[in-house]
Design a protein around this motif. Sequence first.
Motif, short mmCIF file in Angstrom:
data_model
loop_
_atom_site.label_atom_id
_atom_site.label_comp_id
_atom_site.label_asym_id
_atom_site.label_seq_id
_atom_site.Cartn_x
_atom_site.Cartn_y
_atom_site.Cartn_z
N ILE A 190 2.25 -1.73 -1.20
CA ILE A 190 1.37 -1.90 -0.05
C ILE A 190 0.01 -1.25 -0.34
O ILE A 190 -0.11 -0.42 -1.25
CB ILE A 190 1.97 -1.30 1.24
N ARG A 191 -0.98 -1.63 0.44
CA ARG A 191 -2.34 -1.14 0.22
C ARG A 191 -2.98 -0.86 1.57
O ARG A 191 -2.83 -1.63 2.52
CB ARG A 191 -3.13 -2.19 -0.56
N VAL A 192 -3.70 0.27 1.69
CA VAL A 192 -4.37 0.66 2.93
C VAL A 192 -5.72 -0.04 3.02
O VAL A 192 -6.53 0.04 2.08
CB VAL A 192 -4.55 2.18 3.00
N VAL A 193 -5.98 -0.72 4.14
CA VAL A 193 -7.27 -1.39 4.32
C VAL A 193 -8.11 -0.72 5.41
O VAL A 193 -9.31 -1.01 5.52
CB VAL A 193 -7.09 -2.88 4.65
N ALA A 194 -7.50 0.17 6.20
CA ALA A 194 -8.27 0.88 7.24
C ALA A 194 -7.46 2.08 7.71
O ALA A 194 -6.24 2.13 7.56
CB ALA A 194 -8.58 -0.04 8.41
N THR A 195 -8.17 3.05 8.28
CA THR A 195 -7.55 4.26 8.82
C THR A 195 -8.17 4.55 10.18
O THR A 195 -9.40 4.50 10.34
CB THR A 195 -7.74 5.46 7.88
N THR A 196 -7.33 4.87 11.15
CA THR A 196 -7.83 5.17 12.49
C THR A 196 -8.42 6.58 12.55
O THR A 196 -8.28 7.37 11.61
CB THR A 196 -6.69 5.08 13.52
N ASP A 197 -9.02 6.91 13.67
CA ASP A 197 -9.45 8.28 13.92
C ASP A 197 -8.22 9.19 13.98
O ASP A 197 -7.11 8.73 14.27
CB ASP A 197 -10.20 8.37 15.25
N ALA A 198 -8.42 10.46 13.70
CA ALA A 198 -7.32 11.43 13.73
C ALA A 198 -6.93 11.77 15.17
O ALA A 198 -7.74 11.68 16.10
CB ALA A 198 -7.73 12.70 12.99
N ALA A 199 -5.68 12.18 15.33
CA ALA A 199 -5.15 12.58 16.64
C ALA A 199 -4.10 13.66 16.43
O ALA A 199 -3.58 13.83 15.32
CB ALA A 199 -4.54 11.38 17.37
N PRO A 200 -3.74 14.39 17.47
CA PRO A 200 -2.69 15.42 17.35
C PRO A 200 -1.36 14.80 16.91
O PRO A 200 -0.96 13.75 17.39
CB PRO A 200 -2.60 16.01 18.75
N ILE A 201 -0.69 15.47 15.99
CA ILE A 201 0.50 14.94 15.34
C ILE A 201 1.77 15.13 16.20
O ILE A 201 1.80 16.05 17.04
CB ILE A 201 0.68 15.63 13.97
N PRO A 202 2.80 14.30 16.01
CA PRO A 202 4.10 14.57 16.66
C PRO A 202 4.58 15.99 16.33
O PRO A 202 4.31 16.50 15.23
CB PRO A 202 5.02 13.51 16.04
N PHE A 203 5.29 16.59 17.26
CA PHE A 203 5.67 17.99 17.10
C PHE A 203 7.14 18.18 17.42
O PHE A 203 7.80 17.31 18.01
CB PHE A 203 4.80 18.90 17.96
N LEU A 204 7.66 19.32 17.01
CA LEU A 204 9.04 19.66 17.29
C LEU A 204 9.18 20.16 18.73
O LEU A 204 8.36 20.96 19.19
CB LEU A 204 9.53 20.73 16.32
#
Length: 270
Positions: A190-204
């Motif tokens: 697979i190949r990345v063609v775009a990346t979104t803006d960053a956001a807070p990550i899933p957490f425990l």
Amino acid sequence: MSYVANARMYSVNPAAASAWKELFAWLAHASGVNLRAIDHAFPAPLAELWSRPDLGCGFMCGFPYTLMKHPPRPVAAPVPLGSPVPGKPVYATRLVVKTESAFRSLEDTFGGRVGYTVEDSHSGYNALRHHLLRYRHQRGGDLYSESIGPLTTPLRVIDAVLAGDIDVGPLDSYALDLMQRHDPNLVARIRVVATTDAAPIPFLVASRECPDDVVVALQVALIKFGGVAACAGLRERLCLQGFAPVVIAEYDLILRWDAEARAAGYAYPG
């Protein structure tokens, strides 16, 4: 009392799942909490895991968390080695296509088929929709001929891309980091063609019924994890710098993105 732990969201393959079980074993010893890792693989609903009264540590996306009237208790957030903001507990969505496809940009995929995971996923639904919203404004309508889902897991998104069922699909950037570490042959397809803006990550998270002293013991141990010399190899296998406190107010960003899409009448990515 004994408590259960599960890293279903980031157990992207057997090697990653094994590393998470090793982390939970370390956490049980370091915190003094009677904690045991359990399996909760697809197709078992994640909501069943989050609602367990004996949940001590389980990953939860910020989107369903912010939508719940009575959410579980936050424990700690992972800080990926490949975090979009170095040293911060954030992630992004990588939009991927098949390596040998002719697509060289996200715009090249317009008119085709886009996949999504589930409607209460930030990385696989909300962030994708937010990223596409600007293009919908520019073009004045739908971008894709079909929106395919729910695909539920990152691996099933990749399977759909490789099978030609979708032309482009969303992958949690931290999940992709783990795949690249433990299954590079798959990721090479697979190949990345775009990346979104960053956001807070899933957490425990822990159950709402989990006592304060248990939650605090887990939090203290996890925050120390990044500095434990004996855990360096485990951190590398988990592609982790360590863990950070959960700042719930930061997850309001996810709700704002959802509200912006809904205000534009934009339901499903497409």
